[in-house]
Design a protein around this motif. Structure first.
Motif, PDB file in Angstrom:
ATOM      1  N   LYS A   1      -4.345  71.594  81.976  1.00 62.40           N
ATOM      2  CA  LYS A   1      -4.213  70.145  81.837  1.00 62.40           C
ATOM      3  C   LYS A   1      -3.883  69.782  80.405  1.00 62.40           C
ATOM      4  CE  LYS A   1      -5.694  67.951  85.590  1.00 62.40           C
ATOM      5  NZ  LYS A   1      -4.817  67.095  86.343  1.00 62.40           N
ATOM      6  N   SER A   2      -3.193  68.662  80.242  1.00 65.64           N
ATOM      7  CA  SER A   2      -2.981  68.072  78.920  1.00 65.64           C
ATOM      8  C   SER A   2      -3.988  66.953  78.743  1.00 65.64           C
ATOM      9  CB  SER A   2      -1.570  67.490  78.803  1.00 65.64           C
ATOM     10  OG  SER A   2      -0.618  68.507  78.780  1.00 65.64           O
ATOM     11  N   ILE A   3      -4.635  66.923  77.590  1.00 68.71           N
ATOM     12  CA  ILE A   3      -5.560  65.842  77.292  1.00 68.71           C
ATOM     13  C   ILE A   3      -5.192  65.252  75.939  1.00 68.71           C
ATOM     14  CG2 ILE A   3      -7.473  66.755  78.658  1.00 68.71           C
ATOM     15  CD1 ILE A   3      -8.706  67.788  76.049  1.00 68.71           C
ATOM     16  N   SER A   4      -5.455  63.977  75.772  1.00 68.58           N
ATOM     17  CA  SER A   4      -5.215  63.302  74.502  1.00 68.58           C
ATOM     18  C   SER A   4      -6.563  63.030  73.858  1.00 68.58           C
ATOM     19  CB  SER A   4      -4.459  61.994  74.746  1.00 68.58           C
ATOM     20  OG  SER A   4      -4.216  61.349  73.519  1.00 68.58           O
TER      21      SER A   4
ATOM     22  N   SER B   1      -8.727  61.908  70.121  1.00 70.92           N
ATOM     23  CA  SER B   1      -8.693  61.294  68.806  1.00 70.92           C
ATOM     24  C   SER B   1      -9.735  61.986  67.952  1.00 70.92           C
ATOM     25  CB  SER B   1      -8.992  59.795  68.927  1.00 70.92           C
ATOM     26  OG  SER B   1      -9.021  59.219  67.648  1.00 70.92           O
TER      27      SER B   1
ATOM     28  N   ASN C   1      -4.079  60.398  67.329  1.00 69.33           N
ATOM     29  CA  ASN C   1      -4.278  61.056  68.624  1.00 69.33           C
ATOM     30  C   ASN C   1      -3.484  62.352  68.679  1.00 69.33           C
ATOM     31  OD1 ASN C   1      -5.943  59.062  69.485  1.00 69.33           O
ATOM     32  ND2 ASN C   1      -4.559  58.235  71.025  1.00 69.33           N
ATOM     33  N   GLU C   2      -4.056  63.326  69.362  1.00 69.72           N
ATOM     34  CA  GLU C   2      -3.437  64.642  69.470  1.00 69.72           C
ATOM     35  C   GLU C   2      -3.465  65.058  70.940  1.00 69.72           C
ATOM     36  OE1 GLU C   2      -4.112  69.084  67.526  1.00 69.72           O
ATOM     37  OE2 GLU C   2      -5.394  67.434  66.925  1.00 69.72           O
ATOM     38  N   THR C   3      -2.365  65.617  71.423  1.00 69.65           N
ATOM     39  CA  THR C   3      -2.317  66.112  72.792  1.00 69.65           C
ATOM     40  C   THR C   3      -2.603  67.609  72.772  1.00 69.65           C
ATOM     41  OG1 THR C   3      -0.714  64.427  73.430  1.00 69.65           O
ATOM     42  CG2 THR C   3      -0.881  66.352  74.848  1.00 69.65           C
ATOM     43  N   LEU C   4      -3.579  68.009  73.588  1.00 70.43           N
ATOM     44  CA  LEU C   4      -3.986  69.408  73.655  1.00 70.43           C
ATOM     45  C   LEU C   4      -3.854  69.918  75.076  1.00 70.43           C
ATOM     46  CD1 LEU C   4      -7.330  69.086  71.641  1.00 70.43           C
ATOM     47  CD2 LEU C   4      -5.147  69.925  70.766  1.00 70.43           C
ATOM     48  N   ARG C   5      -3.614  71.215  75.215  1.00 68.30           N
ATOM     49  CA  ARG C   5      -3.590  71.866  76.528  1.00 68.30           C
ATOM     50  C   ARG C   5      -4.917  72.579  76.717  1.00 68.30           C
ATOM     51  NH1 ARG C   5      -0.011  70.448  80.068  1.00 68.30           N
ATOM     52  NH2 ARG C   5       0.176  72.494  80.963  1.00 68.30           N
TER      53      ARG C   5
ATOM     54  N   CYS D   1     -14.759  69.936  76.988  1.00 73.39           N
ATOM     55  CA  CYS D   1     -14.338  69.097  78.108  1.00 73.39           C
ATOM     56  C   CYS D   1     -15.419  69.179  79.177  1.00 73.39           C
ATOM     57  CB  CYS D   1     -13.007  69.578  78.686  1.00 73.39           C
ATOM     58  SG  CYS D   1     -11.657  69.492  77.511  1.00 73.39           S
TER      59      CYS D   1
END
Length: 179
Positions: free
Chosen positions: A65-68, A70, A76-80, A113
């Motif tokens: 999943k991709s999550i955004s 802060s 904001n950063e998008t992480l896998r 998460c």
């Protein structure tokens, strides 16, 4: 009256004050040893946690999943994030070094998460098993039948034996939650 500006028993015997205590406070680090380095010490950033909602089939089979997020001090950063096969509700999946930034050159904390499973329209999770209530007719219960039922991996045929009572539990091996 001769007052000592360093408190306690002067320069020698009392450990509650005095020059030695002031010396220790000024030159010691948090672990009790002495440090040659002066100034602020590197401090690891704090850990953080975000909620991540998943469908039951995603948690059972595993998913990326991709999550955004802060992080303190940045945009904001998008992480896998890779969710392992068989992840359960309320589990924590960690991303090392993706928490809040450290200070004075310290490493970043970790990001966790927290998995929240969305309710499934048919199945309920019971440990490693999935439960599904299937209505059948009186005729099917008395005479037996083959009925099609949904599973996380698609529809399958279930053989209902003749004389099955209401509330009976029939098992499909290998169709529950992945481990």
């Amino acid at each position: 009256a001769n007052q000592n500006p360093f408190g306690g028993g002067g320069f020698g015997g009392d450990s509650s004050g005095g020059f030695e205590n002031l010396f220790d406070q000024f030159f010691s680090n948090s672990s009790g040893g002495f440090s040659r380095q002066r100034g602020p010490q590197p401090t690891k950033g704090s850990d953080s946690e975000v909620a991540l909602q998943l469908e039951l089939v995603e948690a059972s089979e595993g998913v990326e999943k991709s999550i955004s997020v802060s992080r303190l001090g940045s945009a904001n950063e998008t992480l896998r994030v890779r969710i392992p096969k068989g992840t359960r509700d309320d589990a924590r999946v960690g991303l090392a070094g993706k928490g809040n930034h450290g200070v004075h050159g310290g490493t970043a904390g970790d990001l966790y998460c927290r998995i929240k499973l969305r309710p499934h329209p048919y199945c309920k999770v019971d440990e490693n098993d999935l439960r599904l209530d299937v209505p059948i007719s009186l005729k099917e219960a008395m005479l037996g039948a083959e009925i099609e039922i949904p599973t996380l991996s698609g529809a399958v045929t279930l053989n209902v034996p003749a004389g099955t009572d209401a509330g009976s539990r029939l098992r499909l091996r290998g169709k529950g939650m992945a481990r």
